[in-house]
Design a protein around this motif. Structure first.
Motif, PDB file in Angstrom:
ATOM      1  N   ALA A 185       0.838  -1.194   0.000  1.00  0.00           N
ATOM      2  CA  ALA A 185       0.000   0.000   0.000  1.00  0.00           C
ATOM      3  C   ALA A 185       0.878   1.251   0.000  1.00  0.00           C
ATOM      4  CB  ALA A 185      -0.909  -0.001   1.224  1.00  0.00           C
TER       5      ALA A 185
ATOM      6  N   LEU B 271       1.201  -7.957   3.482  1.00  0.00           N
ATOM      7  CA  LEU B 271       0.689  -6.600   3.296  1.00  0.00           C
ATOM      8  C   LEU B 271       1.622  -5.606   3.978  1.00  0.00           C
ATOM      9  CD1 LEU B 271      -1.479  -4.559   2.449  1.00  0.00           C
ATOM     10  CD2 LEU B 271      -2.740  -5.155   4.530  1.00  0.00           C
TER      11      LEU B 271
ATOM     12  N   VAL C  85      -3.817   1.361   3.702  1.00  0.00           N
ATOM     13  CA  VAL C  85      -4.790   0.559   2.960  1.00  0.00           C
ATOM     14  C   VAL C  85      -6.173   1.205   3.088  1.00  0.00           C
ATOM     15  CG1 VAL C  85      -5.961  -1.670   2.872  1.00  0.00           C
ATOM     16  CG2 VAL C  85      -3.499  -1.567   3.202  1.00  0.00           C
ATOM     17  N   ASP C  86      -6.908   1.269   1.980  1.00  0.00           N
ATOM     18  CA  ASP C  86      -8.257   1.821   2.015  1.00  0.00           C
ATOM     19  C   ASP C  86      -9.180   0.866   2.764  1.00  0.00           C
ATOM     20  OD1 ASP C  86      -9.908   0.231  -0.350  1.00  0.00           O
ATOM     21  OD2 ASP C  86      -7.740   0.370  -0.713  1.00  0.00           O
TER      22      ASP C  86
ATOM     23  N   ALA D  46       0.413  -1.199   5.931  1.00  0.00           N
ATOM     24  CA  ALA D  46      -1.005  -1.505   6.119  1.00  0.00           C
ATOM     25  C   ALA D  46      -1.812  -0.293   6.548  1.00  0.00           C
ATOM     26  CB  ALA D  46      -1.160  -2.618   7.155  1.00  0.00           C
TER      27      ALA D  46
ATOM     28  N   SER E 115     -10.614  -2.267   0.810  1.00  0.00           N
ATOM     29  CA  SER E 115      -9.673  -3.378   0.652  1.00  0.00           C
ATOM     30  C   SER E 115      -9.526  -4.147   1.953  1.00  0.00           C
ATOM     31  CB  SER E 115      -8.309  -2.864   0.191  1.00  0.00           C
ATOM     32  OG  SER E 115      -8.376  -2.337  -1.103  1.00  0.00           O
ATOM     33  N   ALA E 116      -9.450  -3.404   3.071  1.00  0.00           N
ATOM     34  CA  ALA E 116      -9.295  -4.058   4.367  1.00  0.00           C
ATOM     35  C   ALA E 116     -10.500  -4.938   4.677  1.00  0.00           C
ATOM     36  CB  ALA E 116      -9.101  -3.012   5.453  1.00  0.00           C
TER      37      ALA E 116
ATOM     38  N   VAL F 167      -5.073  -1.117  -3.526  1.00  0.00           N
ATOM     39  CA  VAL F 167      -3.991  -2.035  -3.228  1.00  0.00           C
ATOM     40  C   VAL F 167      -4.265  -3.424  -3.798  1.00  0.00           C
ATOM     41  CG1 VAL F 167      -4.899  -2.844  -1.010  1.00  0.00           C
ATOM     42  CG2 VAL F 167      -2.434  -2.768  -1.372  1.00  0.00           C
TER      43      VAL F 167
END
Length: 890
Positions: free
Chosen positions: A73, A138, A144-145, A141, A148-149, A84
């Motif tokens: 990310a 990952l 990360v949006d 992290a 995505s999470a 990502v």
């Protein structure tokens, strides 16, 4: 071979170098992923702590067990839904990419193909790992949006993939990843920075050498243990010459660079990754810091400050009210260098408004100044407009000069005095270099002399101080004049010139002069044996030194070093070491100038304990450091100690080099140092040459008036003779020890008395007590003497017991502890015929049993003859016997 950078650009794993200091974390994570059903692992740590390296190492370790897919990310993708996930094999592009179902389907299809062992599967990586379970790695992290999470969380819950992620702060992780830990599905692993040991290990690997403790401490303090910062700092220090190699030793010879290419590049990367508000806050804190947290919150917002604190990009000091500054401190200069002059003036304008409510005029003055008051920064200096710390007020003056603000001569002199006291020598020089300061004349010269002296430029300091003292008008500034006199005397003293400044009497005696006078008096008390009196003298001087306002830190350091020398003389090894460690922690800024002295005292303590090996390892870097900065003029004494240790360890090449350097050095130290130096040189020459001349020199010195008038010096000299197995003055040693204060002298007196009484049982009891008191070298002498007496009276069992205890002492002291005199230094040894026969066979390699069979005697008889032979010849084993002449040693 593909470079690490190229592999990272592709998003895949790389070959990983050994991870210093990460072995325990790595082993823990490996055990989790090899345990059958590994829970998601979330690594947390500040930027540069080594999380990515850990991920790469784990991916390399697990490549035969998992199919690894890297997801990296970045802040640029933080607001892009499923941004990502574009790196995931089979993720659709275009409009469908915005649908969680589409992304989940891609993950499911990929995992099904792998688990079904479909020969046609297209795996990310090599075809060999297409049938393995998927491990998602990952990185970054916290960028990360959320969408995505959420998808990753669903895939983990379904068991399609395994996950290991790394981020900087828990609060900035997407909610779905935090929920993994809250619900008990995931595990959090905090990755810490390097400790002192890991920093030393890292430096040793990078420099391919053994690293002195002072160098390790300097890099650990500067980097805060952050591996990324440590690597950049190491590169900059080598290029800058601050870290240099001399005689195969790495030394820090000046302050570590704050604006080297590596740190500047790192600072640029950090700022580029931050949002605009965070970036401006970092710039403002670097320019003003340490600065009141409330002021930064007023300008940039409380949320911004809290976010920077959570990511450990800044730190909060313990001042009241709370202040913030860049973390770690060494990054301050590099971040400050990223700010253009115009931006710096703009930020200063905002700071002035926040702290005083006064706008800045075009000429740099505030409106308050225009109405006839003092300048805003001058007010900060005086404390009328700011309740911040002294460092904060001092930095405010420095920043004002950088942005073109004008100050009066008095304000600059006050600011320079404060900067000197705080060891902000660059700031002091800037203040004293302002054009208006020329009107200050000798007072400015006096302060500049203090700056030069603090930097170790004592010759230039003496010139400036002498000129300023001559030009100061009587009564103009008596306190400053007294401090100048004291510092001039100290500068001259460090050049080997006796202080010729008259010491005034009565209540008007300045604190500076009293500290200096106490230091000189203490050294003579140490030499005469009044060690406890000397310690009281230095404790009082240390209290006085702390009250000094307008002087360099030299006086406090001088009292600390003198007190440590007293503790070593008393035999308080633990106290001495604790004080040196405390000094290193309390005064890291002083180590540039006094680091060599600290290390030399540590080595001296080791030698007084008989720990020759460790003393030698410490003294070599101390000598090299003292060549650069030697404010207390202990280089020649330290060189003598290092030579003595090298000679005892039979390191002839190093010993002869040190001996030549000792003789080439100008003897500018005090008489006590000179006498001790000469004694250690003579003893070392005896170990080196084995011709009796060194011991003869020690015997001659023992009768010299300069030595006999100083009981502590004489006692130390007699101790060197005992180590050479010269026991002809044990009665004198007993009498002298009674005149020297401290438990070390008491123990030496007890040993000499028992030695003369020749009672082996008393000697054995003394040896036990000496071991408990950490006088292992004295215990060794007691056991050796008892062993000899038991052997001469045919008490073989007790002799063997004493021998075993003696050998245990030798093991504790190290291989460099040379026991035994040299045949040429004493009358010829007379062996009996049977002792000669036994020694001759032992020297040829016969075992005790073979000698007994050859001479037709018992094995115990052979052992008895060998013990007596060893004692007479002063050797410890048959390896030291000369096969050519059994009455000699090799």
């Amino acid at each position: 071979m593909i470079s690490l950078a190229a592999v990272r650009a592709l998003g895949g794993p790389s070959s990983v170098e050994p991870m210093v200091g990460r072995h325990a974390v790595r082993a823990h994570l490996l055990s989790q992923f090899r345990g059958g059903h590994p829970p998601p692992q979330i690594l947390l740590g500040v930027r540069g702590v080594g999380k990515t390296t850990l991920l790469e190492g784990l991916a390399e370790d697990l490549k035969a067990e998992y199919q690894t897919i890297w997801l990296r990310a970045s802040p640029a993708l933080a607001d892009v839904p499923f941004g990502v996930m574009a790196q995931f094999p089979g993720t659709p592009s275009g409009a469908f990419a915005a649908a969680p179902a589409a992304v989940l389907k891609a993950i499911w299809q990929h995992s099904r193909r792998s688990l079904a062992q479909d020969p046609g599967a297209v795996a990310f990586g090599t075809a060999d790992n297409a049938t393995l379970p998927i491990l998602l790695v990952l990185d970054n992290a916290d960028s990360v949006d959320e969408s995505s999470a959420a998808v990753l969380s669903e895939a983990l819950a379904a068991g399609w993939v395994k996950l290991i992620a790394a981020g900087q702060t828990w609060a900035n992780l997407p909610r779905a990843l935090r929920d993994l830990w809250r619900t008990g599905m995931g595990q959090r692993v905090d990755v810490q920075g390097f400790g002192l040991t890991e920093v030393g290990e890292y430096l040793g690997l990078e420099l391919e050498s053994t690293i002195p403790a002072a160098v390790t401490s300097a890099f650990h303090a500067a980097s805060g243990g952050n591996p990324l910062l440590l690597s950049r700092l190491l590169r900059d220090a080598r290029a800058d010459g601050a870290l240099t190699q001399k005689h195969d030793l790495w030394l820090v010879v000046r302050r570590l660079p704050e604006r080297g290419p590596g740190l500047l590049s790192l600072a640029g990367q950090i700022l580029a990754e931050l949002p605009v508000a965070d970036r401006e806050a970092m710039q403002l804190i670097s320019l003003a810091g340490p600065v009141a947290r409330a002021a930064i919150e007023e300008i940039c917002g409380a949320a911004t400050v809290e976010s920077l604190l959570q990511r450990v990009l800044i730190k909060q000091t313990g001042a009241v009210p709370a202040e913030v500054s860049i973390a770690p401190d060494i990054m301050t200069g590099s971040i400050r260098a990223q700010v253009l002059p115009a931006k710096s003036r703009y930020l200063r304008h905002k700071m002035v408004l926040a702290t005083t409510g006064q706008a800045m005029m075009a000429n740099g003055y505030s409106e308050l100044r225009a109405r006839g008051g003092s300048s805003t920064t001058a007010g900060m200096l005086a404390g009328s407009h700011s309740s911040g710390s002294e460092v904060s007020r001092c930095r405010s003056v420095e920043w004002g000069l950088e942005t073109g603000e004008q100050f009066s001569v008095a304000q600059l002199l006050d600011g320079a005095s404060l900067a000197i006291r705080l060891d902000r020598l660059d700031g002091a020089r800037a203040m004293l270099g302002a054009p208006v300061i020329e009107a200050a004349g000798p007072r400015a010269q006096a302060l500049l002399g203090r700056v030069e002296f603090s930097l170790g430029n004592v010759v230039r300091a003496a010139e400036l101080l002498e000129t300023s003292r001559a030009n100061l008008v009587d009564g103009d500034d008596t306190a400053l004049g007294a401090a100048v006199d004291a510092l001039l005397a100290a500068a001259l003293r460090s050049q080997g010139i006796a202080p010729n400044v008259p010491l005034p009497s009565g209540t008007s005696v300045s604190t500076s002069l009293r500290v200096l006078e106490s230091s000189l008096r203490c050294m003579e008390q140490i030499n005469t044996g009044a060690l406890e009196v000397a310690l009281t003298t230095m404790e009082r001087a240390a209290i006085a030194a702390k009250s000094l306002d307008c002087t360099v830190y030299y006086f406090q350091d001088m009292t600390t070093m003198a007190a440590n020398f007293v503790h070593i003389g008393l035999g308080e090894w633990t106290t001495a070491e604790a004080e040196l460690l405390a000094f290193e922690r309390r005064h890291p800024e002083s180590l540039q100038l006094f680091g060599g002295t600290v290390t030399a005292l540590r080595g001296y303590s080791r030698l007084r304990q008989g720990r020759i090996d460790t003393g030698y390892q410490v003294l070599l870097p101390a000598v090299e450091s003292l060549r650069i900065h030697d404010p207390l003029q202990v280089l020649r004494f330290s060189t003598a100690l290092a030579f003595y240790a090298a000679a005892r360890r039979a390191d002839e090449v190093q010993a002869r080099r040190l001996l030549a350097e000792y003789h080439a050095a100008v003897p500018v130290d005090g008489v006590g140092w000179r006498l001790r130096s000469a004694a250690y040189i003579a003893a070392g020459e005896e170990y080196l040459n084995r011709d009796g001349r060194g011991l003869a020199h020690l015997r001659t010195m023992s009768t010299a008036p300069d030595v006999t008038a100083r009981d502590a010096v004489l006692l130390e000299l007699l101790g060197l003779r005992v180590a050479l197995r010269d026991y002809t003055e044990m009665g004198l040693l007993s009498r002298v020890a009674a005149n020297v204060q401290g438990r070390r002298a008491l123990a030496a007196g007890q040993l000499s008395t028992a030695f003369l009484a020749a009672d082996p049982h008393v000697l054995m009891e003394l040896g036990h007590g000496f071991v408990l008191q950490d006088f292992v070298n004295l215990a060794h002498e007691a056991y050796r003497r008892a062993e000899s007496i038991f052997a001469s009276t045919h008490q073989a069992r007790l002799s063997r017991q004493a021998s075993q205890l003696r050998e245990r002492c030798e093991q504790d002291l190290g291989s460099g502890y040379q026991d035994g005199h040299f045949v040429k230094t004493i009358p010829t040894v007379q062996l009996t015929r049977r002792e000669r026969d036994v020694a001759a066979l032992a020297a040829r390699g016969f075992s005790d049993k073979e000698i007994a069979q050859h001479l037709m005697v018992s094995v115990r008889t052979v052992e008895g003859h060998l013990y007596r032979t060893y004692i007479k010849l002063g050797v410890r084993s048959r390896d030291e016997l000369n096969p050519g002449s059994p009455g000699e040693t090799k």
